[in-house]
Design a protein around this motif. Structure first.
Motif, PDB file in Angstrom:
ATOM      1  N   TYR A  83       0.821  -1.218   0.000  1.00 13.33           N
ATOM      2  CA  TYR A  83       0.000   0.000   0.000  1.00 13.33           C
ATOM      3  C   TYR A  83       0.851   1.263   0.000  1.00 13.33           C
ATOM      4  O   TYR A  83       0.349   2.345  -0.362  1.00 13.33           O
ATOM      5  N   SER A  84       2.109   1.164   0.401  1.00 15.45           N
ATOM      6  CA  SER A  84       2.985   2.331   0.414  1.00 15.45           C
ATOM      7  C   SER A  84       3.465   2.702  -0.984  1.00 15.45           C
ATOM      8  O   SER A  84       4.133   3.720  -1.169  1.00 15.45           O
ATOM      9  N   LYS A  85       3.118   1.894  -1.972  1.00 14.13           N
ATOM     10  CA  LYS A  85       3.527   2.142  -3.358  1.00 14.13           C
ATOM     11  C   LYS A  85       2.411   2.789  -4.175  1.00 14.13           C
ATOM     12  O   LYS A  85       2.610   3.078  -5.360  1.00 14.13           O
ATOM     13  N   VAL A  86       1.244   2.985  -3.568  1.00 17.15           N
ATOM     14  CA  VAL A  86       0.100   3.486  -4.324  1.00 17.15           C
ATOM     15  C   VAL A  86      -0.590   4.609  -3.549  1.00 17.15           C
ATOM     16  O   VAL A  86      -0.392   4.781  -2.347  1.00 17.15           O
ATOM     17  N   SER A  87      -1.431   5.350  -4.258  1.00 10.22           N
ATOM     18  CA  SER A  87      -2.204   6.430  -3.649  1.00 10.22           C
ATOM     19  C   SER A  87      -3.609   5.940  -3.299  1.00 10.22           C
ATOM     20  O   SER A  87      -4.046   4.867  -3.757  1.00 10.22           O
ATOM     21  N   GLN A  88      -4.313   6.729  -2.514  1.00 11.66           N
ATOM     22  CA  GLN A  88      -5.696   6.398  -2.194  1.00 11.66           C
ATOM     23  C   GLN A  88      -6.539   6.355  -3.457  1.00 11.66           C
ATOM     24  O   GLN A  88      -7.421   5.500  -3.599  1.00 11.66           O
ATOM     25  N   ASN A  89      -6.273   7.247  -4.405  1.00 10.55           N
ATOM     26  CA  ASN A  89      -7.028   7.244  -5.662  1.00 10.55           C
ATOM     27  C   ASN A  89      -6.833   5.942  -6.424  1.00 10.55           C
ATOM     28  O   ASN A  89      -7.787   5.413  -7.011  1.00 10.55           O
ATOM     29  N   GLN A  90      -5.601   5.435  -6.452  1.00  7.78           N
ATOM     30  CA  GLN A  90      -5.348   4.164  -7.139  1.00  7.78           C
ATOM     31  C   GLN A  90      -6.126   3.024  -6.493  1.00  7.78           C
ATOM     32  O   GLN A  90      -6.665   2.168  -7.189  1.00  7.78           O
ATOM     33  N   ILE A  91      -6.155   3.012  -5.172  1.00 10.35           N
ATOM     34  CA  ILE A  91      -6.899   1.968  -4.466  1.00 10.35           C
ATOM     35  C   ILE A  91      -8.381   2.060  -4.802  1.00 10.35           C
ATOM     36  O   ILE A  91      -9.027   1.057  -5.148  1.00 10.35           O
ATOM     37  N   SER A  94      -9.166   0.963  -8.351  1.00 15.96           N
ATOM     38  CA  SER A  94      -9.079  -0.478  -8.568  1.00 15.96           C
ATOM     39  C   SER A  94     -10.328  -1.184  -8.051  1.00 15.96           C
ATOM     40  O   SER A  94     -10.859  -2.091  -8.698  1.00 15.96           O
ATOM     41  N   PHE A  95     -10.822  -0.769  -6.892  1.00 13.83           N
ATOM     42  CA  PHE A  95     -12.045  -1.373  -6.359  1.00 13.83           C
ATOM     43  C   PHE A  95     -13.255  -1.020  -7.212  1.00 13.83           C
ATOM     44  O   PHE A  95     -14.153  -1.847  -7.396  1.00 13.83           O
ATOM     45  N   GLN A  96     -13.301   0.219  -7.708  1.00 13.50           N
ATOM     46  CA  GLN A  96     -14.437   0.596  -8.565  1.00 13.50           C
ATOM     47  C   GLN A  96     -14.414  -0.212  -9.853  1.00 13.50           C
ATOM     48  O   GLN A  96     -15.470  -0.652 -10.351  1.00 13.50           O
ATOM     49  N   PHE A  97     -13.222  -0.405 -10.420  1.00 16.04           N
ATOM     50  CA  PHE A  97     -13.116  -1.237 -11.617  1.00 16.04           C
ATOM     51  C   PHE A  97     -13.625  -2.647 -11.342  1.00 16.04           C
ATOM     52  O   PHE A  97     -14.397  -3.208 -12.132  1.00 16.04           O
ATOM     53  N   LEU A  98     -13.202  -3.226 -10.225  1.00 14.93           N
ATOM     54  CA  LEU A  98     -13.620  -4.591  -9.900  1.00 14.93           C
ATOM     55  C   LEU A  98     -15.132  -4.673  -9.713  1.00 14.93           C
ATOM     56  O   LEU A  98     -15.775  -5.611 -10.206  1.00 14.93           O
ATOM     57  N   THR A  99     -15.707  -3.705  -9.012  1.00 20.01           N
ATOM     58  CA  THR A  99     -17.159  -3.684  -8.811  1.00 20.01           C
ATOM     59  C   THR A  99     -17.895  -3.637 -10.147  1.00 20.01           C
ATOM     60  O   THR A  99     -18.841  -4.389 -10.384  1.00 20.01           O
ATOM     61  N   ASP A 100     -17.449  -2.756 -11.037  1.00 21.17           N
ATOM     62  CA  ASP A 100     -18.097  -2.607 -12.344  1.00 21.17           C
ATOM     63  C   ASP A 100     -17.930  -3.866 -13.189  1.00 21.17           C
ATOM     64  O   ASP A 100     -18.868  -4.293 -13.888  1.00 21.17           O
ATOM     65  N   PHE A 101     -16.741  -4.458 -13.134  1.00 23.33           N
ATOM     66  CA  PHE A 101     -16.484  -5.662 -13.934  1.00 23.33           C
ATOM     67  C   PHE A 101     -17.381  -6.811 -13.486  1.00 23.33           C
ATOM     68  O   PHE A 101     -18.000  -7.490 -14.313  1.00 23.33           O
ATOM     69  N   LEU A 102     -17.467  -7.035 -12.175  1.00 25.11           N
ATOM     70  CA  LEU A 102     -18.306  -8.125 -11.673  1.00 25.11           C
ATOM     71  C   LEU A 102     -19.774  -7.856 -11.960  1.00 25.11           C
ATOM     72  O   LEU A 102     -20.533  -8.784 -12.278  1.00 25.11           O
ATOM     73  N   SER A 103     -20.189  -6.603 -11.870  1.00 28.54           N
ATOM     74  CA  SER A 103     -21.571  -6.262 -12.193  1.00 28.54           C
ATOM     75  C   SER A 103     -21.885  -6.581 -13.645  1.00 28.54           C
ATOM     76  O   SER A 103     -22.965  -7.106 -13.961  1.00 28.54           O
ATOM     77  N   SER A 104     -20.947  -6.304 -14.535  1.00 27.74           N
ATOM     78  CA  SER A 104     -21.152  -6.609 -15.958  1.00 27.74           C
ATOM     79  C   SER A 104     -21.212  -8.108 -16.209  1.00 27.74           C
ATOM     80  O   SER A 104     -21.732  -8.548 -17.234  1.00 27.74           O
ATOM     81  N   ALA A 390       1.705  -9.530  -8.654  1.00 28.36           N
ATOM     82  CA  ALA A 390       0.428  -9.108  -8.069  1.00 28.36           C
ATOM     83  C   ALA A 390      -0.011 -10.113  -7.015  1.00 28.36           C
ATOM     84  O   ALA A 390       0.231 -11.310  -7.150  1.00 28.36           O
ATOM     85  N   GLY A 391      -0.642  -9.605  -5.965  1.00 30.25           N
ATOM     86  CA  GLY A 391      -1.251 -10.488  -4.974  1.00 30.25           C
ATOM     87  C   GLY A 391      -0.321 -10.902  -3.860  1.00 30.25           C
ATOM     88  O   GLY A 391       0.618 -10.189  -3.481  1.00 30.25           O
ATOM     89  N   CYS A 410      -6.162  -6.687  -5.397  1.00 31.86           N
ATOM     90  CA  CYS A 410      -6.904  -5.823  -6.310  1.00 31.86           C
ATOM     91  C   CYS A 410      -6.042  -4.673  -6.822  1.00 31.86           C
ATOM     92  O   CYS A 410      -5.907  -4.470  -8.034  1.00 31.86           O
ATOM     93  N   VAL A 411      -5.426  -3.921  -5.921  1.00 35.81           N
ATOM     94  CA  VAL A 411      -4.697  -2.727  -6.345  1.00 35.81           C
ATOM     95  C   VAL A 411      -3.401  -3.076  -7.058  1.00 35.81           C
ATOM     96  O   VAL A 411      -3.000  -2.379  -8.006  1.00 35.81           O
ATOM     97  N   SER A 412      -2.720  -4.153  -6.648  1.00 31.28           N
ATOM     98  CA  SER A 412      -1.464  -4.512  -7.324  1.00 31.28           C
ATOM     99  C   SER A 412      -1.726  -5.020  -8.737  1.00 31.28           C
ATOM    100  O   SER A 412      -1.004  -4.664  -9.677  1.00 31.28           O
ATOM    101  N   ALA A 413      -2.759  -5.844  -8.920  1.00 31.27           N
ATOM    102  CA  ALA A 413      -3.082  -6.357 -10.259  1.00 31.27           C
ATOM    103  C   ALA A 413      -3.505  -5.219 -11.180  1.00 31.27           C
ATOM    104  O   ALA A 413      -3.051  -5.121 -12.334  1.00 31.27           O
TER     105      ALA A 413
END
Length: 425
Positions: A83-91, A94-104, A390-391, A410-413
């Motif tokens: 988590y020290s390699k990424v920003s809050q926005n990146q996190i 990544s979660f929003q992408f995963l939510t949208d992908f699973l919803s689709s 990742a992971g 999620c965020v690393s992938a």
């Protein structure tokens, strides 16, 4: 005789756990020609919950409701943590992408606000988590709720007891009831998969609704083990709500996990429409670099495939997944023979006390990376220009104690694939 063929791709994803599937999802979403290799059976052990950061500091055991505030402190205290390699926005992205992908893919998850939710578990405890299946959502934060609760179990279903789940919900201003249902057509131990399939039959839903209606006027909300169908689980829960007039939610239990099976099916269904080539149960062998391409071989009982890839996402997991292998005195990475961060000597791998508050150093072992999750060599430089990890194979993340495993996956992938795309496409 094995079928021998050649394949080329923009990106090869090694691994079919959560990190591998998220990497394949992001790569295919960006239009990259993608091959994924691995064994997806590990998802049968996934609870279906996606944690971000549930406990910090790890030795405090303190459950977090505000994960992003704690992540800022973690980044200050543990500069090598993923988590020290990424920003809050990146996190968040990544979660929003995963939510949208699973919803689709037809699997609805709830991602609301920056806070953790507390989810009732089958052992009567509350687990902090960040993103939950929609079928779990009405049971979140029950410790704040004043509704009268009914928890239902099924005789013969191992790993789930309504009484045990109810034990964590003693509250003066709310009543908690339990109901144990015996199914005449099933004797002995119930298979969770078979029982989940029963939920997909209208007559079974009606019988269950009739049993629950016996608590009409007493209970306002009903918790069921997370077995409400393999397909269309949200529709099944809504059908039960309509028949009973009560709110319904699922409670995560012990493996094998039906929510994990739903995740597996959702990823496979959607990725097949995006033309991701999946090589099941394939062992990956790295041979050489050919100019700026990786040359690898995928092998299983039925085929041998020579793969030429511009980039690789290494999401092969830790010891159970085969990404790391422990000899008597050293831990090895199994595909590229990459340097592994690990305790200096074998006697430092574990504490004498299994429950030691300091944790076990072996749980910090893994690959050290740069800010885009490229594995580093012993001099601190990326081993390969277009190799990413990742992971759980990434070092410095005691994910079981921090409850951060799926968040890091999620965020690393997501970040690794984005970095490859920006640099090469």
């Amino acid at each position: 005789m094995k079928i021998k063929k050649n394949a080329d791709c923009d990106i090869l994803v090694i691994g079919a756990g959560l990190a591998g599937y998220i990497a394949a999802a992001r790569a295919s979403d960006l239009g990259l020609k993608t091959i994924q290799a691995g064994n997806s059976s590990s998802l049968f052990f996934a609870s279906g919950l996606f944690d971000l950061l549930g406990v910090f500091p790890a030795d405090s055991g303190k459950i977090l409701t505000k994960p992003y505030s704690a992540i800022k402190k973690l980044q200050s205290d543990q500069p090598y943590h993923p988590y020290s390699k990424v920003s809050q926005n990146q996190i968040q992205e990544s979660f929003q992408f995963l939510t949208d992908f699973l919803s689709s893919a037809g699997l609805n998850y709830q991602l609301s606000g920056p806070d953790n939710k507390l989810v009732l578990t089958s052992v009567g405890t509350f687990k902090p988590t960040y993103m939950v299946p929609e079928t779990f959502s009405k049971g979140c934060d029950l410790h704040k709720d004043e509704k009268n609760l009914l928890i239902v179990d099924f005789k013969g279903l191992r790993g789930f007891s309504a009484r045990q789940a109810a034990a964590g919900l003693v509250k003066k201003n709310r009543a908690t009831y339990t109901l144990s249902i015996e199914l005449p057509e099933n004797s002995g131990n119930l298979n969770p998969v078979h029982l989940a399939k029963s939920f997909e039959k209208k007559e079974f839903i009606q019988r269950l609704a009739d049993k629950i209606l016996g608590f009409s006027g007493k209970a306002d909300i009903v918790g069921l083990p997370a077995i409400c169908g393999i397909h269309n689980s949200l529709d099944i829960v809504k059908s039960l709500e309509k028949k009973t007039g009560m709110d319904i939610f699922e409670i995560p239990g012990m493996p094998p996990s039906i929510p994990g099976l739903r995740l597996k099916n959702a990823f496979e269904k959607k990725l097949s429409t995006l033309h991701v080539n999946f090589l099941s149960n394939a062992k990956i062998v790295f041979h050489a670099m050919e100019k700026d391409h990786f040359i690898l071989q995928a092998i299983n009982d039925n085929f041998e495939t020579r793969i030429k890839a511009r980039g690789v996402i290494l999401a092969s997991g830790r010891f159970p997944g085969g990404g790391l292998f422990a000899r008597r005195d050293i831990i090895l990475e199994t595909v590229f023979d990459l340097p592994v961060f690990q305790p200096e000597t074998r006697d430092l791998w574990h504490q004498l006390n299994f429950f030691d508050a300091k944790g076990h150093q072996i749980n910090q072992a893994g690959l050290e990376t740069d800010d885009t999750f490229r594995p580093l060599d012993k001099t601190g430089k990326p081993v390969f220009e277009n190799l990413y990890s990742a992971g759980s194979i990434i070092a410095h993340n005691d994910w079981a104690r921090l409850k951060s495993g799926t968040g890091v996956s999620c965020v690393s992938a997501y970040t690794a694939v984005n970095s490859f795309y920006k640099k090469n496409m």
